[in-house]
Write a protein that holds these residues in place. Structure first.
Motif, PDB file in Angstrom:
ATOM      1  N   PRO A 108      15.180   8.871 -16.315  1.00  0.00           N
ATOM      2  CA  PRO A 108      16.235   8.883 -15.124  1.00  0.00           C
ATOM      3  C   PRO A 108      17.463   9.523 -15.083  1.00  0.00           C
ATOM      4  O   PRO A 108      18.074   9.628 -16.117  1.00  0.00           O
ATOM      5  CB  PRO A 108      16.331   7.394 -15.068  1.00  0.00           C
ATOM      6  CG  PRO A 108      16.295   6.787 -16.319  1.00  0.00           C
ATOM      7  CD  PRO A 108      15.211   7.464 -17.057  1.00  0.00           C
ATOM      8  N   ALA A 109      17.822  10.102 -14.135  1.00  0.00           N
ATOM      9  CA  ALA A 109      18.902  10.881 -13.960  1.00  0.00           C
ATOM     10  C   ALA A 109      19.780  10.473 -12.715  1.00  0.00           C
ATOM     11  O   ALA A 109      19.276  10.172 -11.850  1.00  0.00           O
ATOM     12  CB  ALA A 109      18.561  12.456 -13.882  1.00  0.00           C
ATOM     13  N   THR A 110      21.104  10.442 -12.944  1.00  0.00           N
ATOM     14  CA  THR A 110      21.963  10.298 -11.824  1.00  0.00           C
ATOM     15  C   THR A 110      22.498  11.597 -11.059  1.00  0.00           C
ATOM     16  O   THR A 110      23.006  12.316 -11.993  1.00  0.00           O
ATOM     17  CB  THR A 110      23.133   9.264 -12.204  1.00  0.00           C
ATOM     18  OG1 THR A 110      22.527   8.014 -12.878  1.00  0.00           O
ATOM     19  CG2 THR A 110      23.908   8.972 -11.113  1.00  0.00           C
ATOM     20  N   LEU A 111      22.680  11.648 -10.125  1.00  0.00           N
ATOM     21  CA  LEU A 111      22.731  12.851  -9.375  1.00  0.00           C
ATOM     22  C   LEU A 111      24.236  12.724  -8.778  1.00  0.00           C
ATOM     23  O   LEU A 111      25.076  11.655  -8.661  1.00  0.00           O
ATOM     24  CB  LEU A 111      21.860  13.192  -8.147  1.00  0.00           C
ATOM     25  CG  LEU A 111      20.441  13.194  -8.605  1.00  0.00           C
ATOM     26  CD1 LEU A 111      19.685  13.657  -7.372  1.00  0.00           C
ATOM     27  CD2 LEU A 111      20.334  14.088  -9.705  1.00  0.00           C
ATOM     28  N   ASP A 112      25.038  13.634  -8.324  1.00  0.00           N
ATOM     29  CA  ASP A 112      26.281  13.864  -7.854  1.00  0.00           C
ATOM     30  C   ASP A 112      26.308  13.119  -6.451  1.00  0.00           C
ATOM     31  O   ASP A 112      27.528  12.751  -6.043  1.00  0.00           O
ATOM     32  CB  ASP A 112      26.877  15.168  -7.623  1.00  0.00           C
ATOM     33  CG  ASP A 112      26.035  15.972  -6.718  1.00  0.00           C
ATOM     34  OD1 ASP A 112      24.880  15.731  -6.404  1.00  0.00           O
ATOM     35  OD2 ASP A 112      26.408  17.167  -6.549  1.00  0.00           O
ATOM     36  N   THR A 113      25.501  12.671  -5.774  1.00  0.00           N
ATOM     37  CA  THR A 113      25.505  11.955  -4.600  1.00  0.00           C
ATOM     38  C   THR A 113      25.256  10.431  -4.948  1.00  0.00           C
ATOM     39  O   THR A 113      25.311   9.585  -4.245  1.00  0.00           O
ATOM     40  CB  THR A 113      24.576  12.140  -3.481  1.00  0.00           C
ATOM     41  OG1 THR A 113      23.274  12.047  -4.168  1.00  0.00           O
ATOM     42  CG2 THR A 113      24.814  13.614  -3.092  1.00  0.00           C
ATOM     43  N   GLY A 114      25.060  10.240  -6.259  1.00  0.00           N
ATOM     44  CA  GLY A 114      24.932   8.704  -6.605  1.00  0.00           C
ATOM     45  C   GLY A 114      23.143   8.409  -6.616  1.00  0.00           C
ATOM     46  O   GLY A 114      22.947   7.364  -7.107  1.00  0.00           O
ATOM     47  N   ALA A 115      22.578   9.061  -6.299  1.00  0.00           N
ATOM     48  CA  ALA A 115      21.020   8.703  -6.203  1.00  0.00           C
ATOM     49  C   ALA A 115      20.629   8.919  -7.637  1.00  0.00           C
ATOM     50  O   ALA A 115      20.951   9.789  -8.407  1.00  0.00           O
ATOM     51  CB  ALA A 115      20.302   9.735  -5.362  1.00  0.00           C
ATOM     52  N   VAL A 116      19.574   8.097  -8.056  1.00  0.00           N
ATOM     53  CA  VAL A 116      18.688   8.346  -9.307  1.00  0.00           C
ATOM     54  C   VAL A 116      17.500   8.711  -9.253  1.00  0.00           C
ATOM     55  O   VAL A 116      16.748   7.970  -8.473  1.00  0.00           O
ATOM     56  CB  VAL A 116      18.907   6.968 -10.162  1.00  0.00           C
ATOM     57  CG1 VAL A 116      18.223   6.858 -11.366  1.00  0.00           C
ATOM     58  CG2 VAL A 116      20.269   6.521 -10.050  1.00  0.00           C
ATOM     59  N   VAL A 117      16.936   9.845  -9.724  1.00  0.00           N
ATOM     60  CA  VAL A 117      15.725  10.317  -9.877  1.00  0.00           C
ATOM     61  C   VAL A 117      14.933  10.417 -11.184  1.00  0.00           C
ATOM     62  O   VAL A 117      15.630  10.449 -12.043  1.00  0.00           O
ATOM     63  CB  VAL A 117      15.622  11.837  -8.920  1.00  0.00           C
ATOM     64  CG1 VAL A 117      16.064  11.409  -7.559  1.00  0.00           C
ATOM     65  CG2 VAL A 117      16.289  12.557  -9.749  1.00  0.00           C
ATOM     66  N   ASN A 118      13.943  10.492 -11.257  1.00  0.00           N
ATOM     67  CA  ASN A 118      13.149  10.711 -12.642  1.00  0.00           C
ATOM     68  C   ASN A 118      13.013  12.239 -12.918  1.00  0.00           C
ATOM     69  O   ASN A 118      12.492  12.978 -11.755  1.00  0.00           O
ATOM     70  CB  ASN A 118      11.902  10.291 -12.679  1.00  0.00           C
ATOM     71  CG  ASN A 118      12.080   8.527 -12.955  1.00  0.00           C
ATOM     72  OD1 ASN A 118      12.889   7.994 -13.745  1.00  0.00           O
ATOM     73  ND2 ASN A 118      11.181   7.891 -12.401  1.00  0.00           N
ATOM     74  N   VAL A 119      13.441  12.800 -13.943  1.00  0.00           N
ATOM     75  CA  VAL A 119      13.316  14.128 -13.923  1.00  0.00           C
ATOM     76  C   VAL A 119      12.849  14.560 -15.319  1.00  0.00           C
ATOM     77  O   VAL A 119      12.583  13.461 -16.190  1.00  0.00           O
ATOM     78  CB  VAL A 119      15.002  14.886 -14.198  1.00  0.00           C
ATOM     79  CG1 VAL A 119      15.649  14.477 -12.822  1.00  0.00           C
ATOM     80  CG2 VAL A 119      15.659  14.221 -15.385  1.00  0.00           C
ATOM     81  N   PRO A 120      12.229  15.904 -15.482  1.00  0.00           N
ATOM     82  CA  PRO A 120      11.570  16.267 -16.743  1.00  0.00           C
ATOM     83  C   PRO A 120      12.450  16.012 -17.874  1.00  0.00           C
ATOM     84  O   PRO A 120      13.890  15.947 -17.922  1.00  0.00           O
ATOM     85  CB  PRO A 120      10.933  17.563 -16.798  1.00  0.00           C
ATOM     86  CG  PRO A 120      11.134  17.569 -15.169  1.00  0.00           C
ATOM     87  CD  PRO A 120      12.046  16.827 -14.491  1.00  0.00           C
ATOM     88  N   LEU A 121      11.821  15.790 -19.150  1.00  0.00           N
ATOM     89  CA  LEU A 121      12.750  15.470 -20.560  1.00  0.00           C
ATOM     90  C   LEU A 121      13.638  16.721 -20.830  1.00  0.00           C
ATOM     91  O   LEU A 121      14.833  16.789 -21.349  1.00  0.00           O
ATOM     92  CB  LEU A 121      11.956  15.130 -21.703  1.00  0.00           C
ATOM     93  CG  LEU A 121      11.024  13.944 -21.572  1.00  0.00           C
ATOM     94  CD1 LEU A 121      10.024  13.764 -22.667  1.00  0.00           C
ATOM     95  CD2 LEU A 121      11.907  12.796 -21.416  1.00  0.00           C
ATOM     96  N   PHE A 122      13.492  17.908 -20.176  1.00  0.00           N
ATOM     97  CA  PHE A 122      14.267  19.205 -20.532  1.00  0.00           C
ATOM     98  C   PHE A 122      15.430  19.328 -19.932  1.00  0.00           C
ATOM     99  O   PHE A 122      16.139  20.123 -19.842  1.00  0.00           O
ATOM    100  CB  PHE A 122      13.248  20.479 -20.734  1.00  0.00           C
ATOM    101  CG  PHE A 122      12.677  20.679 -19.353  1.00  0.00           C
ATOM    102  CD1 PHE A 122      13.674  21.273 -18.223  1.00  0.00           C
ATOM    103  CD2 PHE A 122      11.117  20.275 -19.128  1.00  0.00           C
ATOM    104  CE1 PHE A 122      12.876  21.493 -16.871  1.00  0.00           C
ATOM    105  CE2 PHE A 122      10.761  20.661 -17.694  1.00  0.00           C
ATOM    106  CZ  PHE A 122      11.584  21.160 -16.821  1.00  0.00           C
ATOM    107  N   VAL A 123      15.591  18.646 -18.672  1.00  0.00           N
ATOM    108  CA  VAL A 123      16.779  18.683 -17.782  1.00  0.00           C
ATOM    109  C   VAL A 123      17.825  17.782 -18.432  1.00  0.00           C
ATOM    110  O   VAL A 123      17.808  16.796 -19.018  1.00  0.00           O
ATOM    111  CB  VAL A 123      16.319  18.055 -16.374  1.00  0.00           C
ATOM    112  CG1 VAL A 123      17.617  18.024 -15.503  1.00  0.00           C
ATOM    113  CG2 VAL A 123      15.159  18.784 -15.781  1.00  0.00           C
ATOM    114  N   ASN A 124      19.069  18.465 -18.246  1.00  0.00           N
ATOM    115  CA  ASN A 124      20.386  17.791 -18.885  1.00  0.00           C
ATOM    116  C   ASN A 124      21.573  17.850 -17.763  1.00  0.00           C
ATOM    117  O   ASN A 124      21.479  18.285 -16.548  1.00  0.00           O
ATOM    118  CB  ASN A 124      20.791  18.922 -19.966  1.00  0.00           C
ATOM    119  CG  ASN A 124      19.748  18.823 -21.161  1.00  0.00           C
ATOM    120  OD1 ASN A 124      19.448  17.687 -21.680  1.00  0.00           O
ATOM    121  ND2 ASN A 124      19.298  20.001 -21.578  1.00  0.00           N
TER     122      ASN A 124
END
Length: 232
Positions: free
Chosen positions: A198-214
């Motif tokens: 899971p990753a938090t975006l600058d709008t506050g949304a949380v999405v699942n992203v690949p493991l290589f994303v930082n």
């Protein structure tokens, strides 16, 4: 056929003008008058077509309210008259109902106008959209924006939908570019196996992203599904 399906309707759901009731949300904002303002709010038009013209995405007016068809099925029974089964969403209240229309029956097509406006900023509990040609401002409450706020970013162009001079809905771009502001760097795993985190975006949304994303990476998200598409 896309959008076609089968679902049960009771016989009581056949089209009758008094079969539905509506409670428009008080937060739908009437348009302000401006010099040179389009005639959409002054002379609303109603177009007549038949139930045979119904398709997914059709905008129809029933009992004085605008509806969007989200499913339909033309039915020709062995006995009796043909009819059209639909599932519709009320633009104003957000309610979804199932309704049956007699085949070939006349239906009023809702005169819904789509205009591109830019989301500029949030003022308290209101979201401000601007027409970049006339500089006309349109404000929507949080209840009007709903879950779409997760993908809404300043400077983003959106399509506002008008009916009888009022904003009844708006469409986000299908793909938006957002920035990751928080993600667990310890979740590495085997990227070849397609793991996610899971990753938090600058709008506050949380999405699942690949493991290589930082953190700091820009990604593309599908606003219809809320799913990660790729790095931008």
């Amino acid at each position: 056929m896309a959008g076609m399906g089968t679902f049960n309707l009771s016989s009581s759901s056949c089209f009758r003008p008094s079969s539905l009731s509506f409670s428009p949300r008080p937060s739908v904002f009437p348009m302000k008058g401006f010099p040179g303002m389009p005639l959409r709010s002054r002379f609303p038009r109603i177009f007549a077509f038949t139930s045979n013209d119904i398709k997914v995405g059709s905008n129809i007016e029933v009992d004085g309210a605008p509806w969007r068809v989200i499913e339909f099925l033309h039915v020709k029974p062995g006995k009796g008259a043909a009819f059209v089964r639909t599932k519709m969403r009320n633009y104003v209240t957000g309610n979804t109902v199932e309704k049956t229309f007699r085949a070939g029956g006349t239906i009023n097509e809702a005169n819904i106008v789509k205009e591109t406006k830019q989301y500029t900023y949030k003022d308290g509990s209101q979201f401000v959209f601007m027409d970049l040609t006339s500089y006309e401002e349109i404000r929507l409450n949080e209840s009007d924006v709903g879950d779409k706020t997760k993908w809404l970013k300043e400077g983003m162009d959106c399509n506002l939908l008008f009916w009888n001079g009022k904003v009844i809905d708006f469409d986000l771009p299908i793909t938006v570019k957002l920035t990751i502001v928080d993600v667990d760097p310890g979740l590495r795993g085997d990227t070849a196996q397609g793991g996610s985190k899971p990753a938090t975006l600058d709008t506050g949304a949380v999405v699942n992203v690949p493991l290589f994303v930082n953190v700091g990476d820009d990604i593309l998200v599908d606003t219809r599904t809320g799913q990660y598409m790729s790095r931008a």
